[in-house]
Design an enzyme around this catalytic site. Structure first.
Site, PDB file in Angstrom:
ATOM      1  N   LYS A   1      -7.487  19.797 -55.294  1.00 59.28           N
ATOM      2  CA  LYS A   1      -7.049  19.927 -56.687  1.00 59.28           C
ATOM      3  C   LYS A   1      -6.023  18.868 -57.079  1.00 59.28           C
ATOM      4  O   LYS A   1      -6.069  18.340 -58.198  1.00 59.28           O
ATOM      5  CB  LYS A   1      -6.498  21.338 -56.913  1.00 59.28           C
ATOM      6  CG  LYS A   1      -7.591  22.396 -56.852  1.00 59.28           C
ATOM      7  CD  LYS A   1      -7.033  23.805 -56.827  1.00 59.28           C
ATOM      8  CE  LYS A   1      -8.147  24.830 -56.761  1.00 59.28           C
ATOM      9  NZ  LYS A   1      -7.649  26.217 -56.602  1.00 59.28           N
TER      10      LYS A   1
ATOM     11  N   GLY B   1     -21.245  30.917 -62.165  1.00 60.81           N
ATOM     12  CA  GLY B   1     -22.375  30.759 -63.080  1.00 60.81           C
ATOM     13  C   GLY B   1     -22.652  32.028 -63.864  1.00 60.81           C
ATOM     14  O   GLY B   1     -22.855  31.998 -65.083  1.00 60.81           O
TER      15      GLY B   1
ATOM     16  N   GLY C   1     -11.051  33.405 -60.560  1.00 58.45           N
ATOM     17  CA  GLY C   1     -11.723  34.524 -61.215  1.00 58.45           C
ATOM     18  C   GLY C   1     -12.861  34.027 -62.075  1.00 58.45           C
ATOM     19  O   GLY C   1     -12.774  32.954 -62.683  1.00 58.45           O
TER      20      GLY C   1
END
Length: 334
Positions: A219, A12, A311
């Site tokens: 995923k 965020g 990241g």
């Protein structure tokens, strides 16, 4: 575009930093992207155009956004009460229940808001329900950031490769396990490398989902459903992690011209995550924390994309791409 950010952890704040840093670029090329609310477990801040730099500084200094000053308002209340175009849901992933993200996403649709998420949990468990709810309320739902960080895997398949039949997908979708296996090729044992990965911030304090293969499983479920039109959940994946891989196994594989990688694959409707022997000259043999995805298609044949799979800034790149896409779609409809 008016944006609500739900969750103000690493991802965020990474998005907020990117929106702040690229504010003028975005305004010049795409128009305004104004954050009108940020909410996390500590409370919320609401405003017509929140000072993102200050919000980030306060959160990183105090650990709470409510000191902005904010208000004691829950994320659900913010979603229901604040006038916005898009909700960005970036709370921590929960692969057991998908909550609270699942509820956040559904309530956003019900209250007239499009959704962008990086959250694997609800997508791996409730993909069909979420897509059907978005359709019922005529809302846009995008989640490129949920798989592969900055790598444009979903958009590549659905847009650039449109018209192709995707026959299979396989790849390395977890940077932590790839880093561990890369370092073990140098002769280091699993526990030593894992400790190093934690110290470097590459591995979580509790890396169970990574090394067990569950993160990769989530995923490939998302890819199977979003790209290949399947109806799978994480319970449909055969999963085996890297815990039992030894430096000796990697050494022997190297002598034969192979390496060992944790591969997630979707082939003939089956979803599998397990360590596999990969030829050293294969495009799937990427090193360190890199991710790679390989599509086998009927027209374009093999297509490979490599990039940073994690990241804050890399994930924010994918979220921003989805936000820009939604903004264009809204403007084309008006």
């Amino acid at each position: 575009m008016r944006i609500i950010i739900i969750g103000f952890g690493v991802i965020g704040r990474g998005l907020a930093k990117v929106l702040y840093k690229k504010r003028e670029f975005l305004r010049k090329n795409y128009g305004d992207f104004n954050v009108v609310a940020i909410a996390d477990r500590s409370g919320a801040i609401i405003g017509e155009d929140i000072d993102l730099k200050r919000a980030i500084e306060v959160k990183e200094k105090s650990g709470k956004i409510i000191n902005y000053p904010g208000i004691e308002k829950s994320s659900l209340e913010v979603i229901k009460d604040v006038d916005a175009d898009v909700v960005v849901e970036v709370t921590p992933s929960n692969l057991d229940t998908g909550e609270p993200a699942r509820t956040h996403i559904i309530e956003s649709f019900k209250h007239g808001k499009h959704v962008v998420t990086a959250n694997k949990g609800p997508l791996a468990l409730y993909f069909k329900e979420l897509m059907e709810t978005a359709k019922r309320y005529n809302k846009i739902f995008k989640f490129e950031a949920s798989v592969g960080g900055a790598m444009p895997i979903i958009n590549l398949a659905k847009e650039t490769l449109a018209g192709n039949k995707i026959i299979s997908i396989r790849g390395i979708l977890n940077g932590t396990t790839n880093y561990i296996l890369t370092k073990m090729e140098e002769g280091l044992d699993f526990e030593t490398v894992l400790k190093e990965a934690k110290e470097l911030g590459i591995a979580e304090t509790n890396p169970y989902q990574d090394i067990s293969g569950l993160d990769t499983a989530a995923k490939i479920v998302i890819l199977a459903n979003a790209i290949m039109g399947l109806n799978k959940t994480i319970k449909d994946v055969k999963v085996r992690g890297i815990e039992k891989i030894t430096p000796e196994a990697l050494f022997l594989a190297n002598k034969r011209g192979y390496t060992i990688k944790l591969i997630g694959e979707i082939v003939n409707g089956y979803l599998i995550v397990e360590p596999k022997l990969i030829p050293i000259n294969s495009p799937l043999n990427v090193k360190g924390t890199l991710n790679v995805a390989m599509f086998e298609t009927d027209l374009a044949k093999e297509v490979v994309v490599v990039g940073r799979g994690a990241g804050a800034e890399e994930t924010a790149s994918a979220i921003l791409s989805d936000l820009i896409s939604i903004k264009k779609m809204i403007e084309n409809e008006s």
